[in-house]
Design a protein around this motif. Structure first.
Motif, PDB file in Angstrom:
ATOM      1  N   TYR A  73       0.849  -1.200   0.000  1.00 12.93           N
ATOM      2  CA  TYR A  73       0.000   0.000   0.000  1.00 12.93           C
ATOM      3  C   TYR A  73       0.883   1.248   0.000  1.00 12.93           C
ATOM      4  O   TYR A  73       1.181   1.805   1.053  1.00 12.93           O
ATOM      5  N   ASP A  74       1.328   1.646  -1.185  1.00 13.08           N
ATOM      6  CA  ASP A  74       2.179   2.840  -1.279  1.00 13.08           C
ATOM      7  C   ASP A  74       1.810   3.670  -2.507  1.00 13.08           C
ATOM      8  O   ASP A  74       2.642   4.337  -3.102  1.00 13.08           O
ATOM      9  N   GLY A  75       0.541   3.600  -2.924  1.00  9.80           N
ATOM     10  CA  GLY A  75       0.120   4.296  -4.140  1.00  9.80           C
ATOM     11  C   GLY A  75       0.191   5.812  -4.004  1.00  9.80           C
ATOM     12  O   GLY A  75       0.073   6.350  -2.893  1.00  9.80           O
ATOM     13  N   PRO A  76       0.371   6.505  -5.131  1.00  5.67           N
ATOM     14  CA  PRO A  76       0.502   7.954  -5.098  1.00  5.67           C
ATOM     15  C   PRO A  76      -0.767   8.692  -4.650  1.00  5.67           C
ATOM     16  O   PRO A  76      -0.678   9.861  -4.263  1.00  5.67           O
ATOM     17  N   VAL A 135      -0.925   4.400 -16.125  1.00  6.23           N
ATOM     18  CA  VAL A 135      -1.006   3.755 -14.813  1.00  6.23           C
ATOM     19  C   VAL A 135      -0.192   2.466 -14.927  1.00  6.23           C
ATOM     20  O   VAL A 135      -0.377   1.704 -15.879  1.00  6.23           O
ATOM     21  N   PRO A 136       0.712   2.201 -13.967  1.00  7.41           N
ATOM     22  CA  PRO A 136       1.567   1.023 -14.126  1.00  7.41           C
ATOM     23  C   PRO A 136       0.810  -0.288 -13.934  1.00  7.41           C
ATOM     24  O   PRO A 136      -0.212  -0.342 -13.243  1.00  7.41           O
ATOM     25  N   VAL A 140      -3.124  -1.037  -7.743  1.00  8.14           N
ATOM     26  CA  VAL A 140      -4.383  -1.312  -7.050  1.00  8.14           C
ATOM     27  C   VAL A 140      -5.077   0.032  -6.866  1.00  8.14           C
ATOM     28  O   VAL A 140      -4.474   0.979  -6.329  1.00  8.14           O
ATOM     29  N   ALA A 141      -6.329   0.140  -7.311  1.00 11.04           N
ATOM     30  CA  ALA A 141      -6.934   1.453  -7.454  1.00 11.04           C
ATOM     31  C   ALA A 141      -8.397   1.438  -7.049  1.00 11.04           C
ATOM     32  O   ALA A 141      -9.055   0.391  -7.070  1.00 11.04           O
ATOM     33  N   LEU A 142      -8.891   2.614  -6.679  1.00 13.87           N
ATOM     34  CA  LEU A 142     -10.289   2.776  -6.266  1.00 13.87           C
ATOM     35  C   LEU A 142     -10.999   3.783  -7.177  1.00 13.87           C
ATOM     36  O   LEU A 142     -10.403   4.781  -7.584  1.00 13.87           O
ATOM     37  N   ALA A 143     -12.273   3.515  -7.442  1.00 14.74           N
ATOM     38  CA  ALA A 143     -13.139   4.486  -8.121  1.00 14.74           C
ATOM     39  C   ALA A 143     -14.581   4.105  -7.848  1.00 14.74           C
ATOM     40  O   ALA A 143     -14.951   2.935  -8.018  1.00 14.74           O
ATOM     41  N   GLY A 144     -15.384   5.070  -7.432  1.00 17.24           N
ATOM     42  CA  GLY A 144     -16.774   4.772  -7.112  1.00 17.24           C
ATOM     43  C   GLY A 144     -16.836   3.653  -6.086  1.00 17.24           C
ATOM     44  O   GLY A 144     -16.049   3.628  -5.130  1.00 17.24           O
ATOM     45  N   SER A 147      -0.173  -1.915 -18.086  1.00 19.35           N
ATOM     46  CA  SER A 147      -0.037  -0.471 -18.071  1.00 19.35           C
ATOM     47  C   SER A 147      -1.030   0.145 -19.052  1.00 19.35           C
ATOM     48  O   SER A 147      -1.172  -0.324 -20.171  1.00 19.35           O
ATOM     49  N   SER A 148      -1.739   1.176 -18.615  1.00 25.17           N
ATOM     50  CA  SER A 148      -2.698   1.825 -19.505  1.00 25.17           C
ATOM     51  C   SER A 148      -3.039   3.192 -18.937  1.00 25.17           C
ATOM     52  O   SER A 148      -2.733   3.489 -17.789  1.00 25.17           O
ATOM     53  N   PRO A 149      -3.706   4.046 -19.732  1.00 23.62           N
ATOM     54  CA  PRO A 149      -4.247   5.265 -19.152  1.00 23.62           C
ATOM     55  C   PRO A 149      -5.321   4.899 -18.126  1.00 23.62           C
ATOM     56  O   PRO A 149      -5.920   3.827 -18.227  1.00 23.62           O
ATOM     57  N   GLY A 150      -5.547   5.772 -17.156  1.00 26.64           N
ATOM     58  CA  GLY A 150      -6.572   5.437 -16.172  1.00 26.64           C
ATOM     59  C   GLY A 150      -6.849   6.587 -15.225  1.00 26.64           C
ATOM     60  O   GLY A 150      -5.969   7.401 -14.935  1.00 26.64           O
ATOM     61  N   GLY A 151      -8.075   6.656 -14.733  1.00 29.51           N
ATOM     62  CA  GLY A 151      -8.473   7.756 -13.868  1.00 29.51           C
ATOM     63  C   GLY A 151      -8.778   7.346 -12.438  1.00 29.51           C
ATOM     64  O   GLY A 151      -9.310   8.143 -11.676  1.00 29.51           O
ATOM     65  N   TRP A 152      -8.434   6.094 -12.082  1.00 28.53           N
ATOM     66  CA  TRP A 152      -8.747   5.636 -10.734  1.00 28.53           C
ATOM     67  C   TRP A 152      -7.680   6.122  -9.750  1.00 28.53           C
ATOM     68  O   TRP A 152      -6.568   6.464 -10.123  1.00 28.53           O
ATOM     69  N   GLN A 153      -8.053   6.127  -8.457  1.00 30.24           N
ATOM     70  CA  GLN A 153      -7.126   6.566  -7.395  1.00 30.24           C
ATOM     71  C   GLN A 153      -6.227   5.392  -7.004  1.00 30.24           C
ATOM     72  O   GLN A 153      -6.714   4.351  -6.561  1.00 30.24           O
ATOM     73  N   LEU A 154      -4.924   5.587  -7.129  1.00 28.92           N
ATOM     74  CA  LEU A 154      -3.979   4.488  -6.914  1.00 28.92           C
ATOM     75  C   LEU A 154      -3.576   4.424  -5.443  1.00 28.92           C
ATOM     76  O   LEU A 154      -3.023   5.385  -4.900  1.00 28.92           O
TER      77      LEU A 154
END
Lengths: 213, 289
Positions: free
Chosen positions: A87-90, A148-149, A153-157, A166-173
């Protein structure tokens, strides 16, 4: 449950509740495995629906479906996958602020949650995982990242997701895993398939994903 | 695997390996993919004696050229185009024997968009989930061809090609797209439905293998907001917030959050695959059945 026509051979099944989607999907898979389902080309669960395609007679199937007795899901009839995560996401600090807590507490609560893969989409092997309570739902980032690498691990809604590549993405890392989410050379290309139970297991940051703390 | 291969000497604007795609994996987020003009793909294969599922090359507008390592039977179908072998005119829509070392060139489309090149034995790149199709949405199945790409080919079938003259519908001057309303037709007003069924639309230049985009009057919605993500079929007429329907083609996403006002039967998608930007479109609602 509503059954909406999709072209000449498809049906969009819409159970009355979100929980009903998982139960319906499990029942469809059970019946498909036991030969109790007419031939279909796709069974695609999503947030509130299950889409069936390739039905010879969707109307007859919809009529038969109305007579089904669909049991609620039980915890034991789903496979479980554990994903090691650092758990060290930006966006961890931002998520902590949104949750009104600390970064460590975000990690603790996330790792204490049992998730289920509600459905896949966006990219091959990208699962939409439900399980976080409503007060932990967070918006997407206002500006998506262009990259996004893999393993983020990411959150959204209401969802948690893990980027299979790896891809573009708008979730919270909030973290990262070295689990291989997608490998088409493997017998099961996708690690996370609809219905799978998922636990995130924190691992030591210093030794990366080698040691389970 | 054989040592048979061809070298791409002119990749063209966008040339990809295609077959009949990867059905049955939508629940994993894997698009169907496969040849957009499936009848042209199947025909090219039949002309060279292949099974219809063998992989072909799908070109876009400018064609492509390949040098054969060994003598091979090749057929070009789909969008009509000038075909040459080492610069000499050869037949379009018929089997052509290309000698070892010769260059087969499928030129720019005279009409339509996408030509198909079938090689006896088929393109033998590594399959992914049972298909060699290049999926431009998810990236499965390898990149579009570039100059210098070497494509492995399978062993040529022993049986001779059996078709010698074939009818071909030709690209549409006007694209007629019948559709069955639903599943989210209730998200649109009666005015919105009338607009779709009676107004003229055109093929947008922003179209690609994922979807055919349209230009025209926006469809009026009966309700705002997004849908929770739901499964999307091939041929879906998905309506994003700008109100202009997008016809989902083979590389379409497996789920989406915009309402689908209707679904175009798969057999009408081949003509959509050949409709150049600017082509007029009429949508025809199918009732009953």
């Amino acid at each position: 449950m509503r059954a909406l026509p999709v072209g000449a051979h498809g049906l969009l099944l819409e159970p009355d509740t979100a929980d009903g989607v998982g139960a319906l999907h499990a029942e469809l898979l059970r019946r498909a495995a036991s030969g109790g389902l007419p031939p279909v080309t796709e069974i695609v669960p999503a947030a509130r629906t299950v889409f069936l395609d390739g039905l010879d007679d969707p109307r007859a199937f919809a009529a038969a479906l109305a007579t089904w007795d669909i049991p609620p899901l039980t915890a034991t009839d789903r496979p479980t996958v554990e994903l090691p995560v650092v758990y060290d996401g930006p966006d961890l600090a931002e998520v902590a602020a949104l949750w009104g807590t600390t970064a460590d507490e975000v990690a603790r609560r996330h790792a204490a949650t049992t998730f289920h893969v509600a459905f896949c989409g966006f990219a091959p092997g990208f699962g939409y995982l439900t399980g976080l309570p409503e007060e932990c739902h967070v918006p997407r980032r206002t500006t998506p990242r262009t990259r996004v690498p893999v393993g983020a691990v990411a959150l959204a809604g209401p969802y948690t997701g893990v980027y299979p590549r790896s891809s573009p993405g708008g979730w919270q890392l909030i973290g990262r895993t070295d689990a291989v989410l997608w490998d088409p050379a493997r017998e099961n290309a996708a690690l996370l398939t609809p219905g799978t139970r998922v636990r995130f297991v924190p691992v030591d940051r210093a030794r990366d994903t080698e040691t389970v703390r | 695997m054989t040592d048979h291969a061809c070298l791409v000497v002119r990749a063209g604007a966008l040339t990809t390996v295609q077959d009949l795609g990867r059905p049955g994996h939508a629940h994993l987020g894997v698009p169907l993919s496969g040849a957009l003009d499936a009848p042209a793909h199947r025909l090219a294969n039949r002309l060279v004696g292949n099974a219809e599922a063998a992989a072909t090359l799908e070109t876009t507008l400018t064609g492509c050229a390949v040098r054969m390592r060994r003598a091979t039977t090749v057929a070009v179908t789909g969008a009509p185009c000038p075909v040459t072998v080492d610069g000499r005119p050869a037949a379009w829509g018929a089997p052509v024997r290309v000698p070892a070392g010769a260059v087969l060139d499928a030129g720019p489309a005279a009409r339509g968009l996408r030509s198909y090149l079938a090689f006896g034995g088929g393109v033998a790149t590594e399959p992914v989930l049972g298909s060699r199709a290049t999926d431009l949405l998810s990236g499965l199945g390898g990149d579009p061809l570039s100059d210098g790409t070497v494509l492995p080919l399978g062993a040529e079938p022993a049986a001779p090609a059996w078709a010698d003259a074939v009818p071909h519908p030709g690209p549409p001057a006007e694209l007629l797209l019948p559709y069955r309303p639903g599943p989210r037709d209730d998200w649109f007003t009666a005015h919105g439905h009338r607009t779709l069924a009676t107004e003229r639309f055109r093929v947008s230049a922003a179209s690609n293998r994922i979807g055919l985009r349209t230009e025209g009057p926006p469809l009026e919605r009966a309700r705002d907001g997004e849908l929770p993500s739901e499964g999307m079929p091939l041929g879906a007429l998905q309506v994003p917030p700008d109100g202009l329907p997008v016809l989902f083609l083979h590389d379409h996403p497996t789920t989406g959050g915009y309402p689908v006002i209707g679904v175009v039967p798969a057999r009408h998608l081949a003509s959509a695959a050949q409709a150049v930007p600017g082509t007029p479109i009429r949508f025809l609602p199918l009732r009953g059945a």
